[in-house]
Scaffold this motif. Structure first.
Motif, short mmCIF file in Angstrom:
data_model
loop_
_atom_site.label_atom_id
_atom_site.label_comp_id
_atom_site.label_asym_id
_atom_site.label_seq_id
_atom_site.Cartn_x
_atom_site.Cartn_y
_atom_site.Cartn_z
N GLY A 1 9.15 -9.51 6.63
CA GLY A 1 9.02 -8.53 7.42
C GLY A 1 7.98 -7.68 7.34
N PHE A 2 7.02 -7.83 6.28
CA PHE A 2 5.76 -7.01 6.15
C PHE A 2 4.67 -7.46 7.03
CE2 PHE A 2 8.10 -6.66 2.27
CZ PHE A 2 7.76 -5.27 2.02
N ALA A 3 4.58 -6.92 8.32
CA ALA A 3 3.52 -7.20 9.28
C ALA A 3 2.16 -6.51 8.66
CB ALA A 3 3.63 -6.70 10.33
N ARG A 4 2.26 -5.63 7.74
CA ARG A 4 0.78 -5.17 7.41
C ARG A 4 0.64 -5.63 5.89
NH1 ARG A 4 -1.81 -0.66 4.44
NH2 ARG A 4 -3.50 -0.08 6.16
N LEU A 5 -0.45 -6.50 5.72
CA LEU A 5 -0.87 -7.06 4.62
C LEU A 5 -2.06 -6.49 3.93
CD1 LEU A 5 -0.29 -10.84 5.31
CD2 LEU A 5 1.63 -9.27 4.32
N VAL A 6 -2.17 -6.08 2.77
CA VAL A 6 -3.40 -5.38 2.18
C VAL A 6 -3.89 -6.61 1.09
CG1 VAL A 6 -4.66 -3.58 0.91
CG2 VAL A 6 -2.89 -3.29 2.88
N VAL A 7 -4.80 -7.29 1.24
CA VAL A 7 -5.39 -8.11 0.31
C VAL A 7 -6.33 -7.51 -0.59
CG1 VAL A 7 -6.49 -10.33 -0.23
CG2 VAL A 7 -4.94 -10.17 1.82
N ASP A 8 -5.99 -7.21 -1.68
CA ASP A 8 -6.94 -6.67 -2.72
C ASP A 8 -7.90 -7.63 -3.10
OD1 ASP A 8 -8.18 -4.97 -4.85
OD2 ASP A 8 -6.35 -4.85 -6.03
N CYS A 9 -9.09 -7.44 -2.73
CA CYS A 9 -9.95 -8.70 -3.40
C CYS A 9 -10.76 -8.41 -4.38
CB CYS A 9 -10.94 -8.84 -2.20
SG CYS A 9 -10.13 -9.53 -0.66
N GLY B 1 4.84 1.15 -0.09
CA GLY B 1 5.17 1.59 1.10
C GLY B 1 5.61 0.52 2.12
N LEU B 2 5.18 0.61 3.32
CA LEU B 2 5.24 -0.50 4.55
C LEU B 2 4.41 -1.60 4.33
CD1 LEU B 2 5.70 2.22 7.55
CD2 LEU B 2 7.68 1.00 6.17
N SER B 3 3.62 -1.64 3.33
CA SER B 3 2.60 -2.86 3.06
C SER B 3 3.15 -3.70 2.13
CB SER B 3 1.10 -2.16 2.83
OG SER B 3 0.65 -1.28 3.94
N ALA B 4 2.78 -4.92 2.20
CA ALA B 4 2.77 -5.86 1.02
C ALA B 4 1.25 -5.94 0.52
CB ALA B 4 3.07 -7.20 1.39
N VAL B 5 0.91 -5.77 -0.79
CA VAL B 5 -0.20 -5.85 -1.26
C VAL B 5 -0.28 -7.34 -2.17
CG1 VAL B 5 -2.01 -4.82 -2.99
CG2 VAL B 5 -0.44 -3.28 -1.60
N VAL B 6 -1.26 -8.06 -1.72
CA VAL B 6 -1.41 -9.08 -2.25
C VAL B 6 -2.88 -9.34 -2.88
CG1 VAL B 6 -1.49 -11.80 -1.85
CG2 VAL B 6 0.06 -10.29 -0.51
N THR B 7 -2.76 -9.58 -4.34
CA THR B 7 -4.13 -9.65 -5.08
C THR B 7 -4.52 -10.93 -5.84
OG1 THR B 7 -3.39 -7.16 -5.57
CG2 THR B 7 -5.26 -8.38 -7.01
N PRO B 8 -5.32 -11.57 -5.07
CA PRO B 8 -5.84 -12.99 -5.86
C PRO B 8 -6.71 -12.34 -6.65
CG PRO B 8 -6.69 -12.40 -3.64
CD PRO B 8 -5.82 -11.47 -3.98
N ALA B 9 -6.75 -13.20 -8.02
CA ALA B 9 -7.39 -13.01 -9.08
C ALA B 9 -8.06 -14.55 -9.45
CB ALA B 9 -7.08 -12.52 -10.10
N GLY B 10 -9.51 -14.60 -9.31
CA GLY B 10 -10.05 -16.00 -9.40
C GLY B 10 -10.82 -16.56 -8.31
N GLU B 11 -10.86 -17.86 -8.29
CA GLU B 11 -11.84 -18.56 -7.36
C GLU B 11 -10.76 -19.16 -6.42
OE1 GLU B 11 -13.71 -21.50 -9.20
OE2 GLU B 11 -14.77 -20.05 -10.64
N LEU B 12 -10.95 -18.78 -4.92
CA LEU B 12 -10.24 -19.11 -3.61
C LEU B 12 -10.96 -20.17 -3.10
CD1 LEU B 12 -7.96 -18.87 -1.78
CD2 LEU B 12 -9.08 -17.03 -0.46
#
Length: 139
Positions: free
Chosen positions: A69-77, A39-50
């Motif tokens: 242009g994605f102001a709404r970020l969803v980080v799937d942790c 939708g209007l969100s970018a979903v960012v999924t990191p996997a592993g060690e940050l």
């Protein structure tokens, strides 16, 4: 539209007798990052060690999402197994950039070990935290 991307850690020079290029191997906790549009969100999924060695692998896609242009970020942790202070600073920096363009960073599905870092530092108070990715996307 975003495509799923897996970013491999870049090989860096040897320092202090340690081969930094081995950080990111399957045995030592590679960080893979997937980015997709919901939708209007970018979903960012990191996997592993940050951590200090892998932080740029998350910073770059987060900044790229904002630039696109994605102001709404969803980080799937939900697949993030470890986060140190450097990783926390990456997320805080993304939050500031997203807020500067009228958006925000939402964190979803944190494992207890990662949630503890946010609790100890008080960072949970400055993020919108959701139990699940679905909950973050519904808001």
């Amino acid at each position: 539209m975003f495509k799923s991307v897996n970013q491999q850690p870049r090989r860096s020079e040897e320092r202090d007798g340690m081969d930094r290029g081995t950080v990111g191997s399957a045995q030592s906790g590679r960080l893979l990052v997937e980015v997709r549009e919901e939708g209007l969100s970018a979903v960012v999924t990191p996997a592993g060690e940050l951590d200090h060695h892998t932080a740029d692998l998350l910073r770059e896609p987060l900044e790229d999402c904002i630039e696109r242009g994605f102001a709404r970020l969803v980080v799937d942790c939900s697949r993030l197994e470890f986060c140190d202070s450097t990783g926390l600073n990456v997320l805080l920096g993304a939050r500031l950039k997203a807020e500067s363009v009228g958006g925000g960073v939402h964190l979803a599905g944190m494992l207890p070990v990662v949630a503890r870092v946010f609790e100890i530092t008080g960072a949970e108070a400055v993020f919108t935290v959701h139990d699940t990715l679905d909950a973050a996307l519904r808001e």
